[in-house]
Design a protein around this motif. Structure first.
Motif, short mmCIF file in Angstrom:
data_model
loop_
_atom_site.label_atom_id
_atom_site.label_comp_id
_atom_site.label_asym_id
_atom_site.label_seq_id
_atom_site.Cartn_x
_atom_site.Cartn_y
_atom_site.Cartn_z
N PHE A 244 -5.45 2.35 -0.23
CA PHE A 244 -4.19 2.98 0.18
C PHE A 244 -4.24 4.48 -0.12
CE2 PHE A 244 -0.50 -0.14 0.91
CZ PHE A 244 -1.29 -0.88 1.76
N PRO A 245 -3.41 5.27 0.59
CA PRO A 245 -3.38 6.71 0.30
C PRO A 245 -3.25 6.93 -1.20
CG PRO A 245 -1.94 6.19 2.15
CD PRO A 245 -2.44 4.87 1.62
N MET B 273 2.48 0.31 -5.92
CA MET B 273 2.03 0.64 -4.57
C MET B 273 3.07 1.41 -3.77
SD MET B 273 -0.96 -0.32 -4.78
CE MET B 273 -1.46 0.23 -3.18
N TRP B 274 4.34 1.23 -4.09
CA TRP B 274 5.42 1.81 -3.29
C TRP B 274 5.19 3.31 -3.01
CZ3 TRP B 274 9.01 -1.05 -0.83
CH2 TRP B 274 10.05 -0.36 -0.21
N PRO B 275 4.93 4.12 -4.05
CA PRO B 275 4.75 5.56 -3.76
C PRO B 275 3.48 5.87 -3.00
CG PRO B 275 4.61 5.11 -6.14
CD PRO B 275 4.89 3.81 -5.48
N ARG B 276 2.55 4.91 -2.93
CA ARG B 276 1.29 5.17 -2.21
C ARG B 276 1.41 4.85 -0.72
NH1 ARG B 276 -3.75 2.81 -5.41
NH2 ARG B 276 -4.79 3.80 -3.65
N VAL B 277 2.55 4.30 -0.30
CA VAL B 277 2.75 4.05 1.13
C VAL B 277 3.38 5.32 1.70
CG1 VAL B 277 3.86 2.54 2.82
CG2 VAL B 277 3.11 1.62 0.64
N LYS B 278 2.54 6.21 2.18
CA LYS B 278 3.07 7.50 2.63
C LYS B 278 2.29 8.03 3.82
CE LYS B 278 0.50 9.71 -1.10
NZ LYS B 278 0.61 10.40 -2.36
#
Ligand code: HEM
Lengths: 145, 144
Positions: free
Chosen positions: A62-63, A128-133
């Motif tokens: 992930f990003p 993971m939430w902040p890495r979904v960008k």
């Protein structure tokens, strides 16, 4: 591939083998334990293999979280790994045990297993939430140029 | 990650939270021999984790990383409306399924609607992705 990711993915492969062995056992013979072993098989496959494989690949691909900490907090990653696997293994032992011979130890193990797995799932989402960008905007051009 | 992928992936993470929570509650209930209303949520547990978590995550990631365009000359994802429609009908289907777990004739009758929406969702998605599955030259690379 970082150690945490390799550990997730290799453990997921071990669960794949284990779940298919349980499935093979189920295909070959019907016993009093068949209904509960079917549940064990589903969860070894869906949680132990697939969900764990996804966790490992997502942490890896992930990003990035930030340049300093590309994969976020790795210690939390290890806690997720520990809770998910401990929880699942406790379930694999306690659920059939409880179904065939109900007792207090199995009851307690099932409850702890439920808590560990839920917490593992929630910690993963939190990480993971902040890495979904989206992609980074291109750097602003200086006015002088 | 493009906007629609972020929606797919974030929504899938929400379903992971909720699906695991229902699973944990069911396991706890089984442990203490509770046979109450929570067991009506067993099909919701299964659908939210299989379709809401697993399938939705795969849909989001595939939308992101498959070759972007249907033809080498264009740089835009084709038929994005279909992909958005797929997102909407998948999540409507999962919410309708949860409603159908409530007691009463009306709610029970919602189940086929949930199934139909799920079917539509994957049809829309396949129609969107189909033309994007093609050989990619090295210069084009994967999409961002
Ligand atoms: C990707 C994750 C998961 C998937 C796809 C999944 C799928 C399933 C399926 C197919 C069933 C059988 C339903 C039936 O018999 O009709 C089931 C039952 C169940 N699952 Fe899960 N599950 C997942 C994760 C979990 C987790 C994390 C927990 C607990 C923390 C859990 C707890 C349960 C319980 C308690 C049952 C019912 C067992 C019984 O009938 O005694 N599941 N699940």
């Amino acid at each position: 591939m970082p150690l945490l990711v390799r550990t997730f993915i290799k453990t997921s492969l071990a669960y794949l083998v284990l779940s298919v062995l349980v499935a093979a056992l189920l295909f070959s013979k019907t016993t009093a334990a068949t209904p509960v072993l079917t549940l064990v098989y589903y969860h070894l496959f869906m949680v132990g293999w697939l969900t764990q494989l996804v966790f490992g690949v997502a942490v890896w691909m992930f990003p990035v979280f930030s340049r300093e900490k590309p994969r976020g907090n790795e210690n939390v990653g290890w806690i997720i790994y520990g809770f998910l696997n401990l929880g699942l293994l406790m379930r694999v032992v306690s659920e059939p045990w409880h179904a065939l011979r109900p007792n207090h130890v199995a009851t307690a193990l099932m409850i702890v297993s439920a808590i560990l797995q839920v917490v593992a799932g929630w910690l993963f989402v939190w990480q993971m939430w902040p890495r979904v960008k989206g992609p980074k905007p291109p750097p602003a051009r200086s006015k002088a140029a | 990650m493009p906007l629609l992928s972020r929606w797919f992936v974030r929504t899938s993470l929400i379903y992971l939270c909720l699906g695991f929570l229902i699973g944990g509650a069911l396991l706890w209930s089984r442990a203490i021999g509770h046979t109450g209303v929570i067991w009506r949520l067993l099909p919701v547990h299964v659908a939210w984790l299989l379709f809401g978590w697993m399938m939705q995550l795969a849909m989001g990631v595939a939308y992101w990383i498959m070759p972007k365009s249907a033809a080498p000359e264009t740089a835009e994802r084709p038929l994005t409306e279909l992909a958005w429609a797929s997102y909407a009908s998948l999540n409507l289907s999962l919410l309708v399924l949860a409603l159908s777990a409530a007691e009463g004739h009306f709610f029970g009758a919602l189940r086929p609607a949930s199934g139909a929406l799920l079917g539509l969702s994957v049809l829309f998605y396949a129609a969107h992705l189909w033309p994007r599955i093609r050989a990619v030259t090295q210069a084009q690379g994967a999409s961002r």
